[in-house]
Design an enzyme around this catalytic site. Structure first.
Site, short mmCIF file in Angstrom:
data_model
loop_
_atom_site.label_atom_id
_atom_site.label_comp_id
_atom_site.label_asym_id
_atom_site.label_seq_id
_atom_site.Cartn_x
_atom_site.Cartn_y
_atom_site.Cartn_z
N ASP A 100 -27.69 33.48 116.44
CA ASP A 100 -26.95 34.33 115.64
C ASP A 100 -26.59 33.36 114.26
O ASP A 100 -25.70 33.29 113.71
CB ASP A 100 -25.76 34.99 116.25
CG ASP A 100 -25.06 35.73 115.25
OD1 ASP A 100 -25.64 36.62 114.17
OD2 ASP A 100 -23.94 36.32 115.59
N ASP A 144 -19.79 29.42 116.73
CA ASP A 144 -20.07 30.75 117.47
C ASP A 144 -21.37 30.76 118.12
O ASP A 144 -22.44 31.33 117.84
CB ASP A 144 -20.31 31.66 116.15
CG ASP A 144 -19.89 33.26 116.83
OD1 ASP A 144 -19.76 33.42 117.95
OD2 ASP A 144 -20.10 34.06 116.00
N1 LIG Z 1 -13.19 25.61 115.20
C1 LIG Z 1 -12.91 26.35 114.32
N2 LIG Z 1 -12.22 25.83 113.26
C2 LIG Z 1 -11.62 26.63 112.09
N3 LIG Z 1 -12.34 27.78 111.95
C3 LIG Z 1 -12.94 28.52 112.89
C4 LIG Z 1 -13.28 27.89 113.93
N4 LIG Z 1 -13.87 28.52 114.88
C5 LIG Z 1 -14.05 29.86 114.39
N5 LIG Z 1 -13.32 29.79 113.16
C6 LIG Z 1 -13.36 30.98 111.98
O1 LIG Z 1 -13.41 32.15 113.00
C7 LIG Z 1 -14.23 32.94 112.63
C8 LIG Z 1 -14.91 33.55 113.55
O2 LIG Z 1 -15.31 32.59 114.74
P1 LIG Z 1 -16.67 32.94 115.38
O3 LIG Z 1 -17.63 33.08 114.55
O4 LIG Z 1 -16.92 32.05 116.58
O5 LIG Z 1 -16.20 34.20 116.21
P2 LIG Z 1 -17.07 35.54 116.34
O6 LIG Z 1 -17.77 35.67 117.61
O7 LIG Z 1 -17.96 35.67 115.13
O8 LIG Z 1 -16.20 36.87 116.40
P3 LIG Z 1 -16.61 38.38 116.29
O9 LIG Z 1 -18.18 38.36 116.50
O10 LIG Z 1 -15.82 39.11 117.08
O11 LIG Z 1 -16.61 38.50 114.71
C9 LIG Z 1 -15.21 32.08 111.78
O12 LIG Z 1 -15.93 32.82 110.74
C10 LIG Z 1 -14.38 31.07 111.40
O13 LIG Z 1 -13.76 31.56 109.86
MG LIG Z 2 -19.28 34.40 114.09
#
Ligand SMILES: Nc1ncnc2c1ncn2[C@@H]1O[C@H](COP(=O)(O)OP(=O)(O)OP(=O)(O)O)[C@@H](O)[C@H]1O
Ligand SMILES: [Mg+2]
Length: 257
Positions: A193, A210
């Protein structure tokens, strides 16, 4: 009261009062994500010393919420909480079943989510050890994942490239390709992804996030996923003015399936 219990109780209060301090929109999110099991999991992590205070939400996604946590020694951590009620189990099942590391035969939704979180933790560990620029994994428990906070010392999170395009797209893209090659050839994983939503711009350095759906190269769907990831990068970085194409990236990464 037993000092250990008292300490746990104090933390319990702290987590609780932090939650109550938030404004009404945050509280709404809080109610959704903080179901009983999630709260118990957070208390457990607090008692184990991983988090002291939960701060505001960084992101409220379809399936997961990411919040900032603060540790006993005042360090920030990212707390990713999968919401059991709104997770896409079909998708999880699809990505889990081809993975030789997971032998999931259950239809129990909670167990599927826990495997999903374990998978993200294992993938992060493997990537981190391979030298890929990803948040350092800290621990995982049930539907909660604790990882390194990517951002500044004041707790401001780094933004996804989608929201904060690089100042020099060519330079940034080259750095990203180095990361992609490590991802595939050293960690032997395919992201699945990869897009500018899942690449953070940390002071013009790409940090890939992610990775729950990322698969091992042995997974029969890995080639197709890498093709899709590369096509996404070509599309997104062409828009940012980078001259690139699929074949060039494929050759550079040189995946060995
Ligand atoms: N380690 C981190 N430090 C800072 N910000 C983070 C971190 N991990 C994630 N984020 C923030 O959180 C957001 C969502 O995280 P992530 O992409 O891991 O989840 P997701 O699986 O996309 O959630 P969903 O699919 O439910 O939208 C990211 O786009 C980022 O802005
Ligand atoms: Mg994400």
């Amino acid at each position: 009261m037993d000092p250990k219990v008292a300490k746990a109780d104090a933390k319990h209060q702290k987590l609780h009062s932090q939650k109550r301090k938030k404004d009404s929109s945050d509280r709404k999110t809080g109610n959704e994500i903080f179901d009983k099991i999630t709260l118990e999991t957070l208390y457990k992590l607090a008692n184990q010393g991983y988090i002291d205070i939960l701060n505001g939400a960084i992101s409220t996604g379809k399936e997961a919420n990411v919040l900032t946590g603060i540790t006993d020694n005042e360090k920030f951590v990212a707390v990713k909480i999968y919401r059991i009620a709104t997770s896409d189990f079909k998708k999880m099942d699809y990505y889990l079943k081809g993975d030789p590391r997971f032998n999931i035969k259950t239809k129990n939704k909670r167990k599927i989510i826990y495997s999903w979180v374990t998978k993200e933790f294992k993938n992060l560990t493997r990537l981190y050890q391979a030298g890929v620029n990803v948040p350092k994994p800290i621990t995982s428990a049930n539907n909660v994942l604790l990882i390194e906070f990517i951002g500044d010392d004041d707790g401001n999170p780094a933004q996804p490239v989608k929201n904060q395009p690089p100042k020099n797209p060519d330079e940034f893209f080259n750095k990203l390709l180095v990361q992609l090659k490590l991802f595939v050839n050293e960690a032997k994983l395919v992201h699945g992804d990869l897009s500018n939503y899942n690449i953070l711009n940390l002071n013009e350095e790409p940090v890939i996030i992610d990775v729950s759906q990322s698969v091992v190269l042995d997974n029969p769907i890995s080639k197709e996923l890498l093709e899709r990831d590369i096509n996404t990068l070509v599309r997104e970085y062409s828009k940012l003015g980078v001259k690139t194409n699929f074949d060039e990236i494929w050759e550079y990464v040189n995946p060995k399936f």
